[in-house]
Design an enzyme around this catalytic site. Structure first.
Site, PDB file in Angstrom:
ATOM      1  N   HIS A  98      -9.254   1.539   5.186  1.00  0.00           N
ATOM      2  CA  HIS A  98      -7.972   1.640   5.621  1.00  0.00           C
ATOM      3  C   HIS A  98      -8.400   2.437   6.882  1.00  0.00           C
ATOM      4  O   HIS A  98      -9.057   3.368   6.822  1.00  0.00           O
ATOM      5  CB  HIS A  98      -6.922   2.133   4.732  1.00  0.00           C
ATOM      6  CG  HIS A  98      -5.753   1.976   5.358  1.00  0.00           C
ATOM      7  ND1 HIS A  98      -5.232   2.993   6.389  1.00  0.00           N
ATOM      8  CD2 HIS A  98      -4.494   1.199   5.411  1.00  0.00           C
ATOM      9  CE1 HIS A  98      -4.058   2.738   6.457  1.00  0.00           C
ATOM     10  NE2 HIS A  98      -3.598   1.607   5.806  1.00  0.00           N
ATOM     11  N   GLU A 157      -5.135  -4.477  10.512  1.00  0.00           N
ATOM     12  CA  GLU A 157      -4.107  -3.670  10.749  1.00  0.00           C
ATOM     13  C   GLU A 157      -4.278  -2.922  12.127  1.00  0.00           C
ATOM     14  O   GLU A 157      -5.262  -2.101  12.099  1.00  0.00           O
ATOM     15  CB  GLU A 157      -4.051  -2.619   9.518  1.00  0.00           C
ATOM     16  CG  GLU A 157      -3.749  -3.222   8.126  1.00  0.00           C
ATOM     17  CD  GLU A 157      -3.306  -2.250   7.271  1.00  0.00           C
ATOM     18  OE1 GLU A 157      -2.316  -2.588   6.797  1.00  0.00           O
ATOM     19  OE2 GLU A 157      -3.770  -1.216   7.098  1.00  0.00           O
ATOM     20  N   GLY A 211       2.981  -1.066   4.138  1.00  0.00           N
ATOM     21  CA  GLY A 211       3.074   0.285   3.745  1.00  0.00           C
ATOM     22  C   GLY A 211       4.491   0.654   3.706  1.00  0.00           C
ATOM     23  O   GLY A 211       4.975   0.375   2.557  1.00  0.00           O
ATOM     24  N   GLU A 249      -6.909   4.958   7.963  1.00  0.00           N
ATOM     25  CA  GLU A 249      -6.422   6.073   7.667  1.00  0.00           C
ATOM     26  C   GLU A 249      -7.803   6.813   7.033  1.00  0.00           C
ATOM     27  O   GLU A 249      -7.789   8.230   7.266  1.00  0.00           O
ATOM     28  CB  GLU A 249      -5.293   6.392   6.702  1.00  0.00           C
ATOM     29  CG  GLU A 249      -3.837   6.186   7.570  1.00  0.00           C
ATOM     30  CD  GLU A 249      -2.821   5.336   6.815  1.00  0.00           C
ATOM     31  OE1 GLU A 249      -2.739   5.819   5.599  1.00  0.00           O
ATOM     32  OE2 GLU A 249      -1.770   4.939   7.453  1.00  0.00           O
ATOM     33  N   LYS A 275       0.114   4.293  -0.355  1.00  0.00           N
ATOM     34  CA  LYS A 275      -0.428   5.441   0.300  1.00  0.00           C
ATOM     35  C   LYS A 275       0.158   6.858  -0.454  1.00  0.00           C
ATOM     36  O   LYS A 275       0.020   6.691  -1.868  1.00  0.00           O
ATOM     37  CB  LYS A 275       0.324   5.618   1.720  1.00  0.00           C
ATOM     38  CG  LYS A 275       0.117   4.391   2.699  1.00  0.00           C
ATOM     39  CD  LYS A 275       0.324   4.506   3.997  1.00  0.00           C
ATOM     40  CE  LYS A 275      -0.040   3.001   4.825  1.00  0.00           C
ATOM     41  NZ  LYS A 275       0.222   3.207   6.468  1.00  0.00           N
ATOM     42  N   GLY A 304       3.133   2.190  11.012  1.00  0.00           N
ATOM     43  CA  GLY A 304       3.800   3.401  10.487  1.00  0.00           C
ATOM     44  C   GLY A 304       4.569   3.746  11.846  1.00  0.00           C
ATOM     45  O   GLY A 304       5.224   4.824  12.043  1.00  0.00           O
ATOM     46  N   ASN A 314       0.779  -1.258  -0.048  1.00  0.00           N
ATOM     47  CA  ASN A 314      -0.003   0.024   0.172  1.00  0.00           C
ATOM     48  C   ASN A 314       1.030   1.276  -0.030  1.00  0.00           C
ATOM     49  O   ASN A 314       1.601   1.575   0.983  1.00  0.00           O
ATOM     50  CB  ASN A 314      -1.160  -0.076   1.270  1.00  0.00           C
ATOM     51  CG  ASN A 314      -1.724   1.126   1.542  1.00  0.00           C
ATOM     52  OD1 ASN A 314      -1.625   2.119   0.606  1.00  0.00           O
ATOM     53  ND2 ASN A 314      -2.298   1.434   2.632  1.00  0.00           N
ATOM     54  N   SER A 372       3.733  -1.961  10.411  1.00  0.00           N
ATOM     55  CA  SER A 372       5.387  -1.947  10.635  1.00  0.00           C
ATOM     56  C   SER A 372       5.953  -3.413  10.131  1.00  0.00           C
ATOM     57  O   SER A 372       6.715  -4.062  10.896  1.00  0.00           O
ATOM     58  CB  SER A 372       5.543  -1.708  11.943  1.00  0.00           C
ATOM     59  OG  SER A 372       5.009  -0.413  12.230  1.00  0.00           O
TER      60      SER A 372
HETATM   61  P1  13P Z   1       3.166   0.519   7.714  1.00  0.00           P
HETATM   62  O1  13P Z   1       3.780  -0.895   7.082  1.00  0.00           O
HETATM   63  O2  13P Z   1       3.760   1.639   7.307  1.00  0.00           O
HETATM   64  O3  13P Z   1       3.066   0.308   8.990  1.00  0.00           O
HETATM   65  O4  13P Z   1       1.640   0.642   7.115  1.00  0.00           O
HETATM   66  C1  13P Z   1       0.889  -0.504   7.167  1.00  0.00           C
HETATM   67  C2  13P Z   1      -0.451   0.029   6.554  1.00  0.00           C
HETATM   68  O5  13P Z   1      -1.215   0.940   6.734  1.00  0.00           O
HETATM   69  C3  13P Z   1      -0.574  -0.709   5.193  1.00  0.00           C
HETATM   70  O6  13P Z   1      -2.067  -0.474   4.680  1.00  0.00           O
END
Ligand code: 13P
Length: 251
Positions: A96, A168, A235, A98, A11, A174, A9, A214
């Site tokens: 997601h 997640e 991510g 976010e 983002k 992140g 992803n 992560s």
């Molecule tokens: P990270 O791998 O950067 O923690 O993000 C995970 C994520 O939100 C994937 O959709």
């Protein structure tokens, strides 16, 4: 049997030129590899058509990171599921954290998005997960159950079987703080039992449930070794072809 999947992803990262370059690098690495899982990249809307033109779809799946909750019309700035499908993409990330947190996406909205994605033959990668407070106050299993029930349990078993789920934990996204393999396994087994209670064991056993938060080449092998963890939604580490392939090769 359910599929093993590693999905990136991206983002809101990469310019078009950078994104096409990254997709080419991943595609190139995959052309020489025989991964033991399906590999998908979910990229910004602006990149979809250009990336679709440079990847081998038998090796690398392509998806969007979101789609609109309406079919078409006067929704300035929105991108519909049919528009996503028209680029050649076949997946879409929905729900997601976010999107839920910063753009107010509710289960009601997500229900519409899932229906529109399925109507346009896109495979939703549907995200669920608790925030830190819910982890700490012990309500996390109920929170995730509710997210699944509210957004997805109006689907027929046939439609539900088309979904990929991604757990997640918001506190792991992140932050560099990964769920332990046991924490992931506990939740993934719980999610599978929630699915089984509505759609039966066969549907539950055939649903791919990815872990996200992560995930890195160093921790992917332990996470993916757990029986109910069917892969990852990645991510930060998906923005570098080598580290993304390191996670793909964890299977
Ligand atoms: P990270 O791998 O950067 O923690 O993000 C995970 C994520 O939100 C994937 O959709």
């Amino acid at each position: 049997m359910r599929k093993k999947i590693v999905a990136g992803n991206w983002k809101m990262n990469t310019t078009l030129e950078e994104g096409v370059g990254l997709a080419k690098d991943v595609n190139q690495a995959l052309s020489k590899a025989t991964p033991k899982c399906d590999v998908i990249i979910a990229v910004p809307f602006t990149h979809l058509a250009s990336i679709n033109a440079v990847i081998n779809p038998t090796k690398l799946g392509l998806g969007a990171e979101n789609c609109a909750d309406h079919k078409s019309g006067a929704y300035t700035g929105e991108v519909s599921a049919s528009m996503v499908a028209s680029t050649g993409a076949t997946y879409v990330i929905l729900g997601h954290s976010e999107r839920r947190q910063y753009y107010g996406e509710t289960s009601e909205i997500l229900k519409e998005k899932v229906n529109l994605a399925l109507a346009n033959n896109l495979t939703p990668i549907f995200c669920i997960g608790e925030v830190l407070e819910e982890r700490e106050n012990g309500t996390y299993l109920d929170v995730v159950k509710k997210q699944i029930e509210e957004a997805l349990f109006d689907l027929s078993a046939e439609d539900f079987s088309k979904l990929i789920l991604a757990y997640e934990p918001v506190w792991a996204i992140g932050t560099g703080k990964t769920a332990t393999d046991d924490q992931a396994q506990e939740m993934h087994a719980h999610i599978r039992s929630v699915i089984a209670s509505k759609y039966g064991k066969e549907v539950a056993d055939n649903t791919s449930i990815l872990y996200g938060g992560s995930c890195k080449p160093s921790n992917a092998p332990q996470l993916f070794a757990k029986p109910d963890v069917d892969g990852g939604l990645i991510g930060g580490a998906s923005l570098d072809a080598e580290s993304f392939m390191g996670i793909v090769n964890a299977f």
